[in-house]
Design an enzyme around this catalytic site. Structure first.
Site, short mmCIF file in Angstrom:
data_model
loop_
_atom_site.label_atom_id
_atom_site.label_comp_id
_atom_site.label_asym_id
_atom_site.label_seq_id
_atom_site.Cartn_x
_atom_site.Cartn_y
_atom_site.Cartn_z
N TYR A 128 0.81 -0.99 0.01
CA TYR A 128 -0.08 0.19 0.13
C TYR A 128 1.06 1.21 -0.06
O TYR A 128 1.60 1.49 1.05
CB TYR A 128 -0.86 0.14 1.18
N PRO B 232 -16.03 -3.96 3.15
CA PRO B 232 -17.36 -4.13 3.67
C PRO B 232 -18.29 -3.01 3.06
O PRO B 232 -19.53 -3.03 3.05
CB PRO B 232 -17.18 -3.80 5.20
N LEU B 233 -17.69 -2.05 2.57
CA LEU B 233 -18.48 -0.84 1.89
C LEU B 233 -18.51 -0.94 0.28
O LEU B 233 -18.84 0.12 -0.22
CB LEU B 233 -18.13 0.71 2.43
N LEU C 129 -21.51 1.40 -0.94
CA LEU C 129 -22.67 1.06 -0.06
C LEU C 129 -22.77 2.35 0.84
O LEU C 129 -23.37 2.10 1.94
CB LEU C 129 -22.31 -0.07 0.77
N THR C 130 -22.04 3.22 0.39
CA THR C 130 -22.46 4.72 1.65
C THR C 130 -23.58 5.45 0.79
O THR C 130 -24.06 6.42 1.49
CB THR C 130 -21.17 5.49 1.67
#
Length: 318
Positions: A57, A218-219, A224-225
């Site tokens: 990263y 997870p989003l 998914l916001t």
């Protein structure tokens, strides 16, 4: 913030962690180190104990930022899960497929080398969790990656061994838990309201063997916001230009319509909160690691922990 033990052998972790890919400064558009450090500090202030990163990263930059936080605040109550196997040290421009020069390398010698580099960057004596970073199955069918984890554990350089399951291979790679459950302490899995393949085979095996589960994406990269629509486009330096390309956005939006009744059951909660609550509702899952680039995003993510799991009878079947 609520806490759970990560499987039968793992550490106790916050049910909402901090995903540190975005703060690495690559693949997520423009970032600001000062704001990233504020986001990390906010996470710890909110009770987050699990910070998930990887050597690749930002080609080490995410780990370097985390090291600054550790130096300033100490490491008490901070669990760092990092990853190795995406080799950026010896890759060339020919290996660049849009994420920078990276190639998979799961040779024993390389993984030990990579772990030692992460130890130096983070400034710690041992890595709390080292995860194989989403390898192809043929790499995992070799002995070397497992021998590397065993050796690193034996030498005290890692405390727990993990496997990041490759995206969309949740069932295909599930048998690895049968073969290596004595070594694997935790797995990291792509899992969210719209992508639930892991429920079929992988999660039952994790429960059977007492292997901890860390939920990534997870989003769904922010989808998914609720802030993206059919017209959303991403810059060239943002991996979502590929992973949330127009045709994928269309598909996800169609799938989203099928789960909207779940959001409607919680009118006082944001889509992000409900989506994160879903991810920590499955009995196999102990923690979710949404990414965050700002303190505000951290606060909203963390609030999902105290709201707790969603009752299973409210969650639609696959």
């Amino acid at each position: 913030m609520q806490y759970k033990q990560l499987g039968k052998r793992g550490p106790v972790v916050s049910t909402i962690g901090f995903g540190a890919w975005a703060i690495g400064g690559m693949n997520w558009g423009k970032t600001d180190d000062e704001i990233s450090l504020r986001a990390l500090n906010e996470a710890i202030d909110q009770g987050v104990t699990l910070i998930d990163t990887a050597d690749v990263y930002g080609f080490g930059h995410s780990e370097e930022l985390i090291a600054q936080i550790i130096k300033e605040r100490g490491k008490d109550n901070i669990i760092i899960a990092t990853k190795a196997g995406n080799d950026f040290y010896f890759a060339s421009e020919e290996d660049d497929e849009g994420y920078g020069p990276i190639r998979q390398n799961y040779k024993k010698e390389y993984l030990i080398f990579a772990a030692e580099q992460s130890l130096k960057r983070l400034g710690v004596d041992a890595l709390d969790i080292l995860q194989l970073h989403s390898p192809d199955l043929d790499k995992l069918e070799q002995d070397e990656p497992w021998e590397a984890l065993e050796q690193l554990k034996k030498d005290g350089k890692i405390l727990h061994a993990g496997l990041s399951i490759q995206s969309f291979k949740e069932t295909e790679q599930a048998h690895l838990l049968d073969l290596h459950h004595d070594l694997i302490d935790s797995i990291q899995v792509r899992y969210n309201l719209l992508e639930r393949e892991a429920e079929k085979v992988l999660f039952p095996k994790a429960l059977q063997y007492g292997i901890g589960v860390v939920v990534r994406i997870p989003l769904l990269f922010g989808f998914l916001t609720g802030k993206f629509d059919r017209n959303t486009r991403f810059t060239e330096d943002d991996h979502r230009k590929i992973n949330l390309a127009p045709e994928k956005l269309e598909d996800y939006l169609n799938k989203l319509d099928k789960v909207r009744p779940l959001f409607e059951k919680f009118p006082d909660q944001s889509m992000a909160q409900v989506s994160l609550r879903f991810c920590i509702s499955h009995p196999a899952c102990q923690t979710a690691i949404p990414g965050a680039k700002t303190p505000q995003q951290v606060r909203e993510n963390c609030s999902a922990s105290d709201l707790g799991p969603i009752p299973r009878d409210l969650i639609p079947e696959i």
